[in-house]
Structures are given as C-alpha cells and as structure tokens.
Design an enzyme around this catalytic site. Sequence first.
Site, PDB file in Angstrom:
ATOM      1  N   ASP A 153     -12.489  -3.206  -1.822  1.00  0.00           N
ATOM      2  CA  ASP A 153     -13.019  -4.175  -2.779  1.00  0.00           C
ATOM      3  C   ASP A 153     -13.207  -5.605  -2.270  1.00  0.00           C
ATOM      4  O   ASP A 153     -14.251  -6.206  -2.453  1.00  0.00           O
ATOM      5  CB  ASP A 153     -12.104  -4.252  -4.010  1.00  0.00           C
ATOM      6  CG  ASP A 153     -11.904  -2.907  -4.683  1.00  0.00           C
ATOM      7  OD1 ASP A 153     -12.384  -1.885  -4.171  1.00  0.00           O
ATOM      8  OD2 ASP A 153     -11.251  -2.884  -5.733  1.00  0.00           O
ATOM      9  N   GLU A 165       1.053   1.514  -2.391  1.00  0.00           N
ATOM     10  CA  GLU A 165      -0.413   1.577  -2.306  1.00  0.00           C
ATOM     11  C   GLU A 165      -0.864   1.163  -0.902  1.00  0.00           C
ATOM     12  O   GLU A 165      -1.729   1.781  -0.304  1.00  0.00           O
ATOM     13  CB  GLU A 165      -1.013   0.653  -3.372  1.00  0.00           C
ATOM     14  CG  GLU A 165      -2.532   0.754  -3.495  1.00  0.00           C
ATOM     15  CD  GLU A 165      -3.095  -0.128  -4.600  1.00  0.00           C
ATOM     16  OE1 GLU A 165      -2.313  -0.894  -5.227  1.00  0.00           O
ATOM     17  OE2 GLU A 165      -4.309  -0.055  -4.847  1.00  0.00           O
TER      18      GLU A 165
HETATM   19  C1  DGY Z   1      -9.759  -1.664  -9.141  1.00  0.00           C
HETATM   20  O1  DGY Z   1      -9.844  -1.710 -10.359  1.00  0.00           O
HETATM   21  O2  DGY Z   1      -8.973  -2.340  -8.468  1.00  0.00           O
HETATM   22  C2  DGY Z   1     -10.527  -0.678  -8.408  1.00  0.00           C
HETATM   23  O3  DGY Z   1     -10.473  -0.842  -7.031  1.00  0.00           O
HETATM   24  C3  DGY Z   1     -11.925  -0.507  -8.870  1.00  0.00           C
HETATM   25  O4  DGY Z   1     -12.224   0.781  -8.497  1.00  0.00           O
END
Ligand code: DGY
Length: 425
Positions: free
Chosen positions: A167, A396
Amino acid sequence: MNSSQKKQLFDEAANILQVNDRGGYTIPTQGLYPFQWNWDSCLTAIGQAHISEARAWQEIDTLFAHQWEDGMVPHIIFHELDDGYFPGPDVWNTKQATPTSGITQPAVAGFAIKRLYDRSKDKALAKRHASELLEKIDRWHQWFYASRDPANTGLVALIHPWEAGRDNSIDWDDAFERVPTEGVTPYTRRDTQHADPSHRPTKAQYDRYLWLVEHFRSLDWNNSVLHNESPFQLVDPGFNAILIRSCADLAKLAEKLNAPDIAVRNTQLAARGLAALESLWSDKLGQYVCFDRAEGHAVESASIGGILPIFAAIPAQRATDLVARLNQLSGHARYLVPSHDPSDSRFDAKRYWRGPVWLIVNYMITDGLRNAGHNEAAQKIESACLELIETGGFAEYYDPITGEACGGESFTWTAAMVLEFLERV
Ligand code: DGY
C-alpha cells in the site's frame, strides 16, 4: 531447530489458522482485517493444505465464487458486515450480490493451485477443484491484460496502491502525490484503532486511497475505462512477476489436466510478460524498478518490488544479480528481506511497506531463489523468518533491524508461511 521446537511452532501456526477460520474463508487477523482478502486467501490455502487439503481448496473456491462478470477477482469479499473496518461495502458500492471491493490484488492464485495440486495426496479431490478453478483463473489473467494493459505492452499497471498489496511503498510516493485529495467525503479510519498508527500509512495517503475509490466509484467500476481514467498508473515489477509466475504455473497445470487452450494462452502471456519485464531492469540499482506509466518514466526506488521478480523465470544472470543485491541488503538489515533498502533516507523500519520484512514476500523470493538454484541464499532467508517468529510471534510484519513485531497480531498468512518454512529447514 529440533523436532519438538518444530512441532510447537507447527501447532501454534495451525491454531492461528483455526482461530481466524470463518468457515469457508479465513480472515487475515481479528479486528484489523475482518473479511476475506484475495492474495491472503491464496497464500493461506498453501498453509492450510498441511492440515486439510479439502479446507485449502475451499478457501480458494470461496474467493472465486465472487469473481466479477468481467473476470476480475476483487481484493476484499465482505462476507459479513463489520464496521470495525474502513472503507466498508457502502463506500465501495460495487453492487455485487455479496458486497466486494472494486479493485484487485496480486494474482497469486495460479501459483497457489498448482502448488496445492502438485503436493496433494488426494488427487481426485485436487483434480476436481483444480479443473474448475483453471477456467476461472484463466479468465482473471485475461482480464488483467485486457483491463490493466490496454496498450498491449505485456506489463499490467496498478491503478490503486491497494492492488499491489504494498500500500504505502516508497516506489510510488511521487506518483501518488499527483492524486488529488480535494472533495473526499470525510471519514474515520479504523485501522489505527487496531494497530499502532506509526506502523500504518499516513493520513495524507489515506486521503488519496479514498479519492481513488470515490473516483472509480463515480465511473461505476467500469474496468474498460478505469485504467485510462486513473491518475495513478504504476507498473510494479513484483506485481507483474507474480502474474507471470501464475500464468506459467496455470499453463503447466492446464497441460496436466488436459485443457490445451488454457495452457497455450497462459504460456504465451507468461512469455510476453517475461520479455517485457526486462525493460524494468535498472543497472544502477542492480534490481528491477517500477515504471510510472502515467508520466512515462522509470522510478529509481530500491524496494522489494524489484527483487520479487526472482519469483518468475527471469534469466539466470538476473537471478545472480538479485542474489548480489540481497547480499548488499544483508549489510544493512539483520533480517532479510526489508521491503525497502535501509540505506535510503526514506526507509522506515516499522511503517508497513516502507521497510518491514513480510514473510509472504520472503516465501515467494525464496521459492524463486530455489528454482534458480540459489539454495544457500534461500536458506539464509528462511532461517531468518523462523527466528523472527520465535522472538516476535506471528505478526503481520517485522522491523528488519531489530526483529520487533509490527502491525496486526496472530496473522493468518504469516502462520501459513511458517507451516511452509518448517518443511524446508
Ligand atoms: C488495508 O485496509 O490496509 C488494506 O491493505 C487494503 O487492502
């Protein structure tokens, strides 16, 4: 690691998969990600197969039951309402029978089902599921090249950073700056209530994520126009490499399962993608780099996206070059592979994809290294992964300098990858 330590890790990982199982699909972690995510599920299935092959196939079947009419497989399936996550189904408003998001994610399914099939003990079960999935994954691959590569270059572009899964990568800082923030409907983030805000993307990035969602929504999620109407068109080498590997694997599986059309088409897509990938090589950085398609230039940014192409059948010399790159990185980070080069001033050891180590990416990188005959390099990374788990638990992601656990806890795909790594060490 002795056998009782291995057994303990196996049991802990299996327990996480069970706790996060919602019956038919698995959530990535409670609170932060309460739905089904696309590439999470495909990689999770590989781990689940160590416990139940039937459950592993079901994970991917459930995902593909929500494939769009046009062939896209969405990145989130909102099976059950949960207002602990933002943006929820009302924001996406994609008008699917079961609400879904409107963008996609890395195409790891072709790779995943070949792995499940090859390893399966119950071949009849595997053949039944794989044969049905072949056609669906083939449609998804065709959708990718038609919708995300309209000029037929051989490489697909992301139109939203969430499609990459990486992201907030440094790779698209500049390109993302061009996405406006004006006019975004006021919102409240939920992610920062579940995870340390300093481990998550910034507010300015969220404004832009949301601007793009609202923009695509205003275009009715019509994939025949979204690519060209997006101010953000980023060609990510890692994302392409995953798709190329999945095309190649799907082709091999289709040959075994007597689906010659799918085999030929996907062999061609993989070959074309591989040839085009070479245009993303940077001699200066000794790795692949992104290409900003909207502006028409390469992005000199040394992230893990440029190392992930080892997952595809890149030329032997490139594989050797990437091993040299990994050796360089090991001079800056105790735990490989950092999601961004620590010697870059923008590196941020704990912030999501701007530095931390992710086990799923390490899994794909080590798989590629082994395929290319670089077993020692792979082994080094695999051992580091298990060390991270032993000290930080099933997080994570992890700080590559200190090994500190970051982001969500009891994380499904981390547990799934541990089940895989335990077989290798
Ligand atoms: C989040 O909401 O952090 C996700 O990466 C979107 O898929």
